[in-house]
Write a protein that holds these residues in place. Structure first.
Motif, PDB file in Angstrom:
ATOM      1  N   PRO A  11      31.686 -59.483  46.014  1.00  0.00           N
ATOM      2  CA  PRO A  11      31.766 -60.629  46.550  1.00  0.00           C
ATOM      3  C   PRO A  11      32.400 -61.746  45.883  1.00  0.00           C
ATOM      4  O   PRO A  11      31.745 -61.832  44.660  1.00  0.00           O
ATOM      5  CB  PRO A  11      30.469 -60.903  47.265  1.00  0.00           C
ATOM      6  CG  PRO A  11      29.591 -59.824  46.675  1.00  0.00           C
ATOM      7  CD  PRO A  11      30.406 -58.975  45.891  1.00  0.00           C
ATOM      8  N   THR A  12      33.327 -62.431  45.955  1.00  0.00           N
ATOM      9  CA  THR A  12      34.094 -63.170  45.102  1.00  0.00           C
ATOM     10  C   THR A  12      34.503 -64.551  45.565  1.00  0.00           C
ATOM     11  O   THR A  12      35.247 -65.378  45.144  1.00  0.00           O
ATOM     12  CB  THR A  12      35.523 -62.690  44.523  1.00  0.00           C
ATOM     13  OG1 THR A  12      36.532 -62.515  45.513  1.00  0.00           O
ATOM     14  CG2 THR A  12      35.224 -61.292  43.723  1.00  0.00           C
ATOM     15  N   MET A  15      31.750 -70.666  44.885  1.00  0.00           N
ATOM     16  CA  MET A  15      32.344 -71.969  44.501  1.00  0.00           C
ATOM     17  C   MET A  15      32.491 -72.185  42.789  1.00  0.00           C
ATOM     18  O   MET A  15      33.372 -72.970  42.362  1.00  0.00           O
ATOM     19  CB  MET A  15      32.084 -73.168  45.082  1.00  0.00           C
ATOM     20  CG  MET A  15      32.246 -73.099  46.545  1.00  0.00           C
ATOM     21  SD  MET A  15      32.110 -74.842  47.421  1.00  0.00           S
ATOM     22  CE  MET A  15      30.159 -74.637  47.561  1.00  0.00           C
ATOM     23  N   GLY A  16      31.516 -71.454  42.317  1.00  0.00           N
ATOM     24  CA  GLY A  16      31.491 -71.305  40.748  1.00  0.00           C
ATOM     25  C   GLY A  16      31.280 -72.929  40.327  1.00  0.00           C
ATOM     26  O   GLY A  16      31.663 -73.193  39.345  1.00  0.00           O
ATOM     27  N   ARG A  18      28.919 -73.832  38.529  1.00  0.00           N
ATOM     28  CA  ARG A  18      28.342 -73.871  37.222  1.00  0.00           C
ATOM     29  C   ARG A  18      29.479 -73.602  36.320  1.00  0.00           C
ATOM     30  O   ARG A  18      29.169 -74.108  34.827  1.00  0.00           O
ATOM     31  CB  ARG A  18      27.213 -72.774  36.962  1.00  0.00           C
ATOM     32  CG  ARG A  18      25.925 -72.887  37.922  1.00  0.00           C
ATOM     33  CD  ARG A  18      25.230 -71.329  37.537  1.00  0.00           C
ATOM     34  NE  ARG A  18      25.909 -70.401  37.920  1.00  0.00           N
ATOM     35  CZ  ARG A  18      25.743 -69.087  37.626  1.00  0.00           C
ATOM     36  NH1 ARG A  18      24.842 -68.856  36.621  1.00  0.00           N
ATOM     37  NH2 ARG A  18      26.412 -68.396  38.419  1.00  0.00           N
ATOM     38  N   GLN A 105      36.271 -64.772  53.409  1.00  0.00           N
ATOM     39  CA  GLN A 105      35.266 -65.442  54.078  1.00  0.00           C
ATOM     40  C   GLN A 105      35.609 -66.725  54.091  1.00  0.00           C
ATOM     41  O   GLN A 105      36.057 -67.486  53.289  1.00  0.00           O
ATOM     42  CB  GLN A 105      34.041 -65.301  53.053  1.00  0.00           C
ATOM     43  CG  GLN A 105      32.842 -65.774  53.426  1.00  0.00           C
ATOM     44  CD  GLN A 105      31.484 -66.127  52.189  1.00  0.00           C
ATOM     45  OE1 GLN A 105      31.934 -66.164  50.991  1.00  0.00           O
ATOM     46  NE2 GLN A 105      30.201 -66.261  52.696  1.00  0.00           N
ATOM     47  N   PRO A 108      32.262 -70.709  52.657  1.00  0.00           N
ATOM     48  CA  PRO A 108      31.026 -70.152  51.477  1.00  0.00           C
ATOM     49  C   PRO A 108      29.699 -70.184  51.989  1.00  0.00           C
ATOM     50  O   PRO A 108      28.908 -71.006  51.584  1.00  0.00           O
ATOM     51  CB  PRO A 108      31.230 -70.748  50.148  1.00  0.00           C
ATOM     52  CG  PRO A 108      31.744 -72.266  50.710  1.00  0.00           C
ATOM     53  CD  PRO A 108      32.511 -72.045  52.003  1.00  0.00           C
ATOM     54  N   LEU A 109      29.231 -69.247  53.121  1.00  0.00           N
ATOM     55  CA  LEU A 109      28.003 -69.573  53.614  1.00  0.00           C
ATOM     56  C   LEU A 109      27.043 -68.406  53.126  1.00  0.00           C
ATOM     57  O   LEU A 109      25.935 -67.923  53.597  1.00  0.00           O
ATOM     58  CB  LEU A 109      28.335 -69.158  55.097  1.00  0.00           C
ATOM     59  CG  LEU A 109      28.928 -70.303  55.818  1.00  0.00           C
ATOM     60  CD1 LEU A 109      28.933 -69.700  57.315  1.00  0.00           C
ATOM     61  CD2 LEU A 109      28.282 -71.772  55.833  1.00  0.00           C
ATOM     62  N   LEU A 111      25.981 -65.611  49.617  1.00  0.00           N
ATOM     63  CA  LEU A 111      25.959 -64.128  49.282  1.00  0.00           C
ATOM     64  C   LEU A 111      25.867 -63.137  50.526  1.00  0.00           C
ATOM     65  O   LEU A 111      26.714 -62.246  50.679  1.00  0.00           O
ATOM     66  CB  LEU A 111      25.149 -63.777  47.927  1.00  0.00           C
ATOM     67  CG  LEU A 111      25.361 -62.310  47.338  1.00  0.00           C
ATOM     68  CD1 LEU A 111      26.600 -61.969  47.221  1.00  0.00           C
ATOM     69  CD2 LEU A 111      24.424 -62.071  46.332  1.00  0.00           C
TER      70      LEU A 111
END
Ligand code: UTP
Length: 288
Positions: A11-12, A15-16, A18, A105, A108-109, A111
């Motif tokens: 899964p990539t 939104m990253g 952090r 996807q 982004p709902l 993992l």
């Protein structure tokens, strides 16, 4: 069924947040540790475990991942013509190391939702999941291979675990487990518990093998706040229906999805690098 374990989902599409602003236009998984992007470490670990049917669940702005594993004809021709054989081999190996499929996807709902996007691709088989921003360096068997060994012994779902400091349990999915012979059987898991509510100090660290039953439970899962479908909720239900085992992963783990873990991983692998290690050690010593 266990012998057929070849499929793995990366899964990539997150939104990253952090790692902003680095991840504004660059996928988190393409951040490099020394000279290789995180996702390549993850793919190599999966291939070492015999999991060579790979699907990446991507989202908007993630095209660099597809390009990385694609053939770059112009670059290869240039390197070849310039007699840069070592670089040519490196670049062409990446493009040919695996057959990678991509599924989008659209939102982004969560993992759990990202994993569910790959359900039709996986079908009715056991499969792996790897979160590539968790970099795990092992001297012997890689993390996925360690999970695979327990899966082959049991035929069951297996989750990679690590003990974390007590004051960090609120950052992880923490498991409740009991010993079953030399195996750890998981009863429950809680997402980011308060320190006093954590059932243990064992955290799930982004490596999983599941039976296809997980997909049914994800389909039934109720979205939580923000419409996210949590993987942890579905694993909890799975553990009530059938055995789910945990493996304390042997290896050094870096949460490279945040700047501190990323810097540590670069320092660790940089210091080990045959070309740069010695110079980096000297430079770092002069800095501290
Ligand atoms: P994270 O919890 O690390 O979220 O996702 P994130 O968005 O990537 O990063 P932060 O926390 O905001 O900094 C765990 C994994 O699940 C994927 C991510 O790409 C990461 O590999 N994911 C998450 C999706 O594919 N889709 C989602 O909707 C959410």
């Amino acid at each position: 069924m266990t012998q057929l374990l070849r499929k793995i989902i990366f899964p990539t599409a997150g939104m990253g947040t952090r790692f902003l602003p680095a991840t504004k236009a660059t996928p988190k998984e393409m951040l490099t540790i020394v000279d290789k992007p995180l996702i390549q470490y993850g793919v190599e670990e999966a291939l070492d475990a015999g999991m060579d049917e790979i699907v990446m669940v991507t989202g908007r702005g993630k095209r660099a991942i597809e390009d990385h594993f694609d053939i770059s004809a112009e670059l290869e021709a240039n390197l070849h013509a310039a007699g840069k054989d070592e670089l040519y081999q490196t670049v062409s190996r990446v493009a040919r190391m695996a057959d990678v499929a991509y599924i989008r996807q659209k939102q982004p709902l969560g993992l759990g939702h990202a994993v569910l996007c790959a359900a039709a691709w996986v079908g009715d088989e056991c499969f792996g999941i790897s979160l590539a921003d968790e970099l795990i360096l092992s001297n012997d068997d890689g993390a996925m291979q360690q999970l695979r060994a327990v899966h082959e012994q049991t035929g069951a779902s297996v989750i990679g675990l690590a003990c974390v400091p007590k004051d960090e349990v609120n950052r992880y999915g923490i498991v409740k487990a009991s010993h079953e012979g030399d195996l750890l059987r998981l009863q429950a898991m809680v997402e980011k518990p308060a320190v006093d509510d954590a059932p243990s100090d064992m955290a799930m660290i982004g490596r999983y093998i599941f039976t296809p039953r997980l997909f049914d439970l994800l389909r039934e899962a109720k979205p939580s706040v923000g419409g996210e479908i949590q993987l942890t909720d579905a694993i909890c239900k799975l553990a009530q229906e059938e055995p789910v085992y945990g493996v304390l992963i042997e290896g050094e783990r870096f949460d490279a999805g945040n700047p501190y873990g990323f810097l540590l991983a670069n320092a660790k692998l940089g210091l080990q690098h045959p070309d740069y290690g010695d110079a980096l050690r000297t430079a770092l010593k002069s800095l501290v």
